[in-house]
Write an enzyme that holds these catalytic residues in place. Structure first.
Site, mmCIF file in Angstrom:
data_model
loop_
_atom_site.group_PDB
_atom_site.id
_atom_site.type_symbol
_atom_site.label_atom_id
_atom_site.label_comp_id
_atom_site.label_asym_id
_atom_site.label_seq_id
_atom_site.Cartn_x
_atom_site.Cartn_y
_atom_site.Cartn_z
ATOM 1 N N MET A 212 -32.488 15.203 -22.727
ATOM 2 C CA MET A 212 -31.911 14.637 -23.700
ATOM 3 C C MET A 212 -32.953 14.312 -24.790
ATOM 4 O O MET A 212 -33.961 13.873 -24.483
ATOM 5 C CB MET A 212 -31.179 13.309 -23.355
ATOM 6 N N CYS A 213 -32.699 14.402 -26.221
ATOM 7 C CA CYS A 213 -33.406 13.744 -27.252
ATOM 8 C C CYS A 213 -32.696 12.968 -28.313
ATOM 9 O O CYS A 213 -31.553 12.908 -28.007
ATOM 10 C CB CYS A 213 -34.322 14.924 -27.829
ATOM 11 N N ARG A 214 -32.956 13.181 -29.396
ATOM 12 C CA ARG A 214 -32.227 12.432 -30.495
ATOM 13 C C ARG A 214 -31.075 13.310 -30.954
ATOM 14 O O ARG A 214 -29.876 13.137 -30.737
ATOM 15 C CB ARG A 214 -33.017 12.340 -31.870
#
Length: 110
Positions: free
Chosen positions: A61-63
């Site tokens: 996951m990231c932004r």
């Protein structure tokens, strides 16, 4: 041209899914998924031994899905079974999925 890294919509992950969040410390502190482990993208190669063991594919996951896509490309090349959480924390937050913060404020993603 590299093929797209394997992906799945972030909103399709279980609310308590174990995942790796590759955002920077300040982003993590503002808000992250409750089941996430924090390993910033730049630290991933040195901390690969800290990846959680999961049954099946490990979501990253990231932004928004860009940094996590790069992380997944690298992890897959190293032989890991990883998938990009497409839409990232922006999609997670928009879907009303559970989040916590480390800074004492209401969890948020910017």
């Amino acid at each position: 041209m590299n093929p797209e890294p394997p992906g799945t919509p972030a909103t399709g992950l279980a609310d308590d899914a174990v995942m790796v969040d590759v955002r920077e410390q300040d982003e993590w502190d503002r808000g992250h998924a409750t089941g996430a482990i924090h390993i910033p993208l730049a630290e991933l190669p040195a901390r690969v031994g800290e990846l959680p063991e999961v049954d099946g594919t490990l979501p990253i996951m990231c932004r928004s899905g860009n940094r996590s896509g790069r992380a997944v490309e690298w992890l897959v090349a190293q032989g890991f079974d990883a998938v990009n959480a497409e839409g990232g924390m922006l999609a997670w937050q928009s879907a009303g999925k559970p989040m916590v913060s480390e800074d004492g404020q209401e969890p948020s993603v910017r």
